[in-house]
Design an enzyme around this catalytic site. Sequence first.
Site, PDB file in Angstrom:
ATOM      1  N   TRP A 113     -30.436 -21.565 -13.695  1.00  0.00           N
ATOM      2  CA  TRP A 113     -29.837 -21.569 -12.410  1.00  0.00           C
ATOM      3  C   TRP A 113     -30.351 -20.134 -11.535  1.00  0.00           C
ATOM      4  CZ3 TRP A 113     -28.798 -25.484  -9.678  1.00  0.00           C
ATOM      5  CH2 TRP A 113     -28.337 -26.626 -10.335  1.00  0.00           C
ATOM      6  N   ASP A 183     -23.468 -15.430  -9.432  1.00  0.00           N
ATOM      7  CA  ASP A 183     -23.397 -16.817  -9.133  1.00  0.00           C
ATOM      8  C   ASP A 183     -22.203 -17.160 -10.535  1.00  0.00           C
ATOM      9  OD1 ASP A 183     -23.313 -19.628  -9.424  1.00  0.00           O
ATOM     10  OD2 ASP A 183     -25.485 -19.871  -9.682  1.00  0.00           O
ATOM     11  N   LYS A 207     -16.774 -27.739 -10.499  1.00  0.00           N
ATOM     12  CA  LYS A 207     -16.471 -27.759 -12.155  1.00  0.00           C
ATOM     13  C   LYS A 207     -15.162 -27.256 -12.572  1.00  0.00           C
ATOM     14  CE  LYS A 207     -21.391 -26.320 -11.556  1.00  0.00           C
ATOM     15  NZ  LYS A 207     -22.065 -27.764 -12.158  1.00  0.00           N
TER      16      LYS A 207
HETATM   17  C1  LIG Z   1     -24.714 -21.820 -12.392  1.00  0.00           C
HETATM   18  C2  LIG Z   1     -24.679 -22.840 -11.399  1.00  0.00           C
HETATM   19  N1  LIG Z   1     -25.397 -22.459  -9.986  1.00  0.00           N
HETATM   20  C3  LIG Z   1     -25.640 -23.270  -8.864  1.00  0.00           C
HETATM   21  C4  LIG Z   1     -25.412 -24.566  -9.192  1.00  0.00           C
HETATM   22  C5  LIG Z   1     -25.659 -25.425  -7.898  1.00  0.00           C
HETATM   23  O1  LIG Z   1     -24.702 -26.004  -7.442  1.00  0.00           O
HETATM   24  P1  LIG Z   1     -24.598 -27.017  -6.193  1.00  0.00           P
HETATM   25  O2  LIG Z   1     -25.176 -28.291  -6.773  1.00  0.00           O
HETATM   26  O3  LIG Z   1     -23.268 -26.801  -5.627  1.00  0.00           O
HETATM   27  O4  LIG Z   1     -25.633 -26.425  -5.143  1.00  0.00           O
HETATM   28  C6  LIG Z   1     -24.748 -25.125 -10.240  1.00  0.00           C
HETATM   29  C7  LIG Z   1     -24.524 -26.576 -10.381  1.00  0.00           C
HETATM   30  O5  LIG Z   1     -24.736 -27.084 -11.466  1.00  0.00           O
HETATM   31  C8  LIG Z   1     -24.558 -24.128 -11.496  1.00  0.00           C
HETATM   32  O6  LIG Z   1     -23.919 -24.506 -12.444  1.00  0.00           O
END
Ligand SMILES: Cc1ncc(COP(=O)(O)O)c(C=O)c1O
Length: 386
Positions: A113, A183, A207
């Site tokens: 991510w 994040d 989550k």
């Molecule tokens: C650490 C992290 N960042 C970003 C995201 C992306 O989230 P979204 O699907 O809401 O864009 C996720 C989703 O699994 C994640 O676990």
Amino acid sequence: MVTDRKGAAAGERLFNFSPGPAVLPLEVLEEIRRDMLCLPGVGSSILEISHRSPAFDEILAETRRGIGGLLGVPDTHEIVFLQGGANLQFSMIPMNLLRGQSQPADFIVTGTWGAGAAKQAALEGSVAVSWDGKSCNYARLPEPGEMAASPQAAYVHLTSNETIQGVQWKQMPQTGDAPLVCDASSDFLSRPVDVSKMGLLYACAQKNAGIAGVTVVVIRKDLLQRSAASLPAMLSYKVHAEKDSRANTPPVFAIYVLSLVCRWIRDTYGDLDNLAAHNAAKAALLYESLDTSEGFYTGHAATACRSDMNVTFRLPSEELEKAFVAEAADEGLVDLQGHRSVGGIRASVYNAMPLAGVEKLRDFMTAFRQSHRSATGPSGTAGGNA
Ligand SMILES: Cc1ncc(COP(=O)(O)O)c(C=O)c1O
């Protein structure tokens, strides 16, 4: 991989280890069901009322109070509710905080991510990667001396919990004058955070904190001044903050669920310290299973960086991993397959995963290992292609 839920009897809830959207507290689901047709005192469903009605004013305020109270958000910071998931933040953050700045944004990349966030930021402006764990397969975090973060950086971005690899920061690094941007999508409201040290904290809700559709951004108020007037309104933090998160119709239902989850956390655990201790104890049960498996289960993350949210591990072969997922599903333990990009097993044990689910998984792991023990070598060392 097989994740067959067809065997679930009507109304039977399985233990759901999905990485997100993920398990919700039963009490919250029951409250949603109870009040779905008619919010108490409102006479209509949450799905039917205006986002500018007094009833929604109160829900929005309560959600803010819930998050603010649990995290201890100081007056220096603003809580904003947005859409587009955490992924949109990968672009909105550099659009607002990097545009017009003379220094690059620093990225500490500890998993998939973080790498994705850095890639999107580089489309907007100058990015410096001060550490990237790719060469160690994102199995650990950097030591303090390994990061070459610049104190002049426009901001420093990191991912507090890498959901796919299962590595989690235990303590935030010092970033000097550079605002820290975090994040927190997969550990939001699972443990205390010192928000006063954050320039911007963001998290999708699906989550630990609710359902897909709302993304929470907690931003230091002075940073709102960086949002250029030339930005499209819907991409400007300043506009969203000025419009009280109602620059357009917000995700009313997702915000409502978030308010219920905040209340559930408060009523069940009191505060995030207690909840964090509970989460750590749950994860520890699974890590103990790995550590005592004589090499049958191999954890992905280095011990010091293990996530309390996503427990990631391999078995001696991919065939055994498939069998593990399938046999676990037969026992009512579902969505245990690792992310498609890395394989293996991932047990996501967020806030709402009951201890009973983790204990059942731990017992299943022991039984599975005993019945497939022959897959390991004579000394107990894992064979195969883990
Ligand atoms: C650490 C992290 N960042 C970003 C995201 C992306 O989230 P979204 O699907 O809401 O864009 C996720 C989703 O699994 C994640 O676990």
